[in-house]
Design a protein around this motif. Sequence first.
Motif, PDB file in Angstrom:
ATOM      1  N   PHE A   5     -15.455   3.763   7.381  1.00 11.59           N
ATOM      2  CA  PHE A   5     -14.086   4.141   7.001  1.00 11.59           C
ATOM      3  C   PHE A   5     -13.844   4.054   5.484  1.00 11.59           C
TER       4      PHE A   5
ATOM      5  N   TYR B  24      -6.718   6.739   1.205  1.00  9.90           N
ATOM      6  CA  TYR B  24      -5.428   6.113   1.579  1.00  9.90           C
ATOM      7  C   TYR B  24      -4.830   5.331   0.409  1.00  9.90           C
TER       8      TYR B  24
ATOM      9  N   LEU C 228     -16.652  -3.401   1.103  1.00  9.39           N
ATOM     10  CA  LEU C 228     -16.549  -2.549   2.304  1.00  9.39           C
ATOM     11  C   LEU C 228     -17.247  -1.199   2.107  1.00  9.39           C
TER      12      LEU C 228
ATOM     13  N   TYR D 206     -12.351  -2.643  -3.259  1.00  7.46           N
ATOM     14  CA  TYR D 206     -12.895  -2.704  -1.897  1.00  7.46           C
ATOM     15  C   TYR D 206     -14.423  -2.602  -1.863  1.00  7.46           C
TER      16      TYR D 206
ATOM     17  N   ASN E  65      -1.678  -0.122   7.331  1.00 11.49           N
ATOM     18  CA  ASN E  65      -1.203  -1.493   7.589  1.00 11.49           C
ATOM     19  C   ASN E  65      -0.366  -2.101   6.446  1.00 11.49           C
TER      20      ASN E  65
ATOM     21  N   LEU F 107     -10.478   4.972   3.439  1.00 11.39           N
ATOM     22  CA  LEU F 107      -9.734   3.843   2.857  1.00 11.39           C
ATOM     23  C   LEU F 107      -9.397   4.134   1.383  1.00 11.39           C
TER      24      LEU F 107
ATOM     25  N   ARG G  28       2.718  -7.160   9.126  1.00 11.38           N
ATOM     26  CA  ARG G  28       2.073  -6.075   9.878  1.00 11.38           C
ATOM     27  C   ARG G  28       2.552  -6.051  11.327  1.00 11.38           C
TER      28      ARG G  28
ATOM     29  N   LYS H 117       0.843  -1.201   0.000  1.00  8.28           N
ATOM     30  CA  LYS H 117       0.000   0.000   0.000  1.00  8.28           C
ATOM     31  C   LYS H 117       0.881   1.255   0.000  1.00  8.28           C
TER      32      LYS H 117
ATOM     33  N   ARG I 142      -1.841 -14.709   3.883  1.00  4.20           N
ATOM     34  CA  ARG I 142      -2.595 -14.008   4.945  1.00  4.20           C
ATOM     35  C   ARG I 142      -1.891 -14.191   6.295  1.00  4.20           C
TER      36      ARG I 142
ATOM     37  N   THR J 152      -5.450  -7.708  10.531  1.00  6.16           N
ATOM     38  CA  THR J 152      -5.753  -6.391   9.937  1.00  6.16           C
ATOM     39  C   THR J 152      -5.226  -5.251  10.804  1.00  6.16           C
TER      40      THR J 152
ATOM     41  N   THR K  83      -4.359   0.174  11.863  1.00  3.70           N
ATOM     42  CA  THR K  83      -5.197  -0.459  10.833  1.00  3.70           C
ATOM     43  C   THR K  83      -5.242   0.384   9.561  1.00  3.70           C
ATOM     44  N   GLY K  84      -5.332   1.687   9.725  1.00  2.53           N
ATOM     45  CA  GLY K  84      -5.412   2.603   8.580  1.00  2.53           C
ATOM     46  C   GLY K  84      -4.082   2.811   7.856  1.00  2.53           C
TER      47      GLY K  84
HETATM   48  P1  ADP Z   1      -7.640  -7.095   5.445  1.00  8.85           P
HETATM   49  O1  ADP Z   1      -6.884  -6.063   4.628  1.00  8.85           O
HETATM   50  O2  ADP Z   1      -6.817  -7.586   6.605  1.00  8.85           O
HETATM   51  O3  ADP Z   1      -8.225  -8.199   4.608  1.00  8.85           O
HETATM   52  P2  ADP Z   1     -10.335  -5.910   5.638  1.00  8.85           P
HETATM   53  O4  ADP Z   1     -10.696  -6.573   4.353  1.00  8.85           O
HETATM   54  O5  ADP Z   1     -11.251  -6.060   6.789  1.00  8.85           O
HETATM   55  O6  ADP Z   1      -8.875  -6.327   6.148  1.00  8.85           O
HETATM   56  O7  ADP Z   1     -10.172  -4.332   5.383  1.00  8.85           O
HETATM   57  C1  ADP Z   1      -9.523  -3.873   4.244  1.00  8.85           C
HETATM   58  C2  ADP Z   1      -8.653  -2.696   4.615  1.00  8.85           C
HETATM   59  O8  ADP Z   1      -9.460  -1.617   5.046  1.00  8.85           O
HETATM   60  C3  ADP Z   1      -7.676  -2.939   5.785  1.00  8.85           C
HETATM   61  O9  ADP Z   1      -6.501  -3.601   5.415  1.00  8.85           O
HETATM   62  C4  ADP Z   1      -7.436  -1.522   6.244  1.00  8.85           C
HETATM   63  O10 ADP Z   1      -6.482  -0.861   5.392  1.00  8.85           O
HETATM   64  C5  ADP Z   1      -8.799  -0.879   6.050  1.00  8.85           C
HETATM   65  N1  ADP Z   1      -9.582  -0.931   7.284  1.00  8.85           N
HETATM   66  C6  ADP Z   1     -10.235  -1.995   7.805  1.00  8.85           C
HETATM   67  N2  ADP Z   1     -10.840  -1.689   8.956  1.00  8.85           N
HETATM   68  C7  ADP Z   1     -10.582  -0.369   9.185  1.00  8.85           C
HETATM   69  C8  ADP Z   1     -10.910   0.551  10.214  1.00  8.85           C
HETATM   70  N3  ADP Z   1     -11.665   0.185  11.247  1.00  8.85           N
HETATM   71  N4  ADP Z   1     -10.432   1.808  10.110  1.00  8.85           N
HETATM   72  C9  ADP Z   1      -9.683   2.194   9.056  1.00  8.85           C
HETATM   73  N5  ADP Z   1      -9.329   1.367   8.047  1.00  8.85           N
HETATM   74  C10 ADP Z   1      -9.772   0.105   8.104  1.00  8.85           C
END
Ligand code: ADP
Length: 169
Positions: A77, A84, A72, A69, A132, A81, A122, A29, A105, A111, A129-130
């Motif tokens: 967020f 970012y 989501l 994404y 990562n 996201l 990580r 990222k 993974r 996450t 998380t924001g």
């Molecule tokens: P992963 O990347 O571990 O598969 P998710 O699919 O749940 O996790 O989320 C995708 C991405 O969204 C995360 O890697 C992170 O960059 C962002 N994200 C997830 N949850 C949050 C949160 N609560 N606040 C800010 N960013 C978030």
Amino acid sequence: HAKTKPPHIFLPHLVAALEEVEETYIMVKPDGVQRGLVGEIISRFEKKGFKLTGLKLFQCPKELAEEHYKDLKAKPFFPVLIEYITSGPVVCMAWEGVGVVASARKLIGSTNPLQAEPGTIRGDLAVQTGRNVVHGSDSPENGKREIALWFKEGEIVQWTSALVSWLRE
Ligand code: ADP
């Protein structure tokens, strides 16, 4: 006369053929690129023994980030996201191997980097998380979907690694 060989010689190869080769989409990222972690992150997957089949530095357009994404979209967020992921160049990668999706993974870790185990990317390299540093597909289906989304035809290269017989019996 056709030469015959004892079947046990072939057995391990048969077993290997039955295990499914998967592909996963891994992405450094924008924070990982800015922090100079590209080599470190690539290295983790390389050293583990997976095969790189696609690699590029790329400035992600907003529409692509939203498509990537899309699951989501309803999250609070989501706008942050997208901001970012599009805030600077990312490094897009396709990796191939038996069990690569779940294994990647594990190498990446939870996450939330504060909950990620030491030894994971990580867990070792991030604190929030924001921010990562890396993405990895969460299923073989999404691995295929995401590689098709981020790479054009011709950018994925099929090749035979010379290491293969030293990685798997
Ligand atoms: P992963 O990347 O571990 O598969 P998710 O699919 O749940 O996790 O989320 C995708 C991405 O969204 C995360 O890697 C992170 O960059 C962002 N994200 C997830 N949850 C949050 C949160 N609560 N606040 C800010 N960013 C978030």
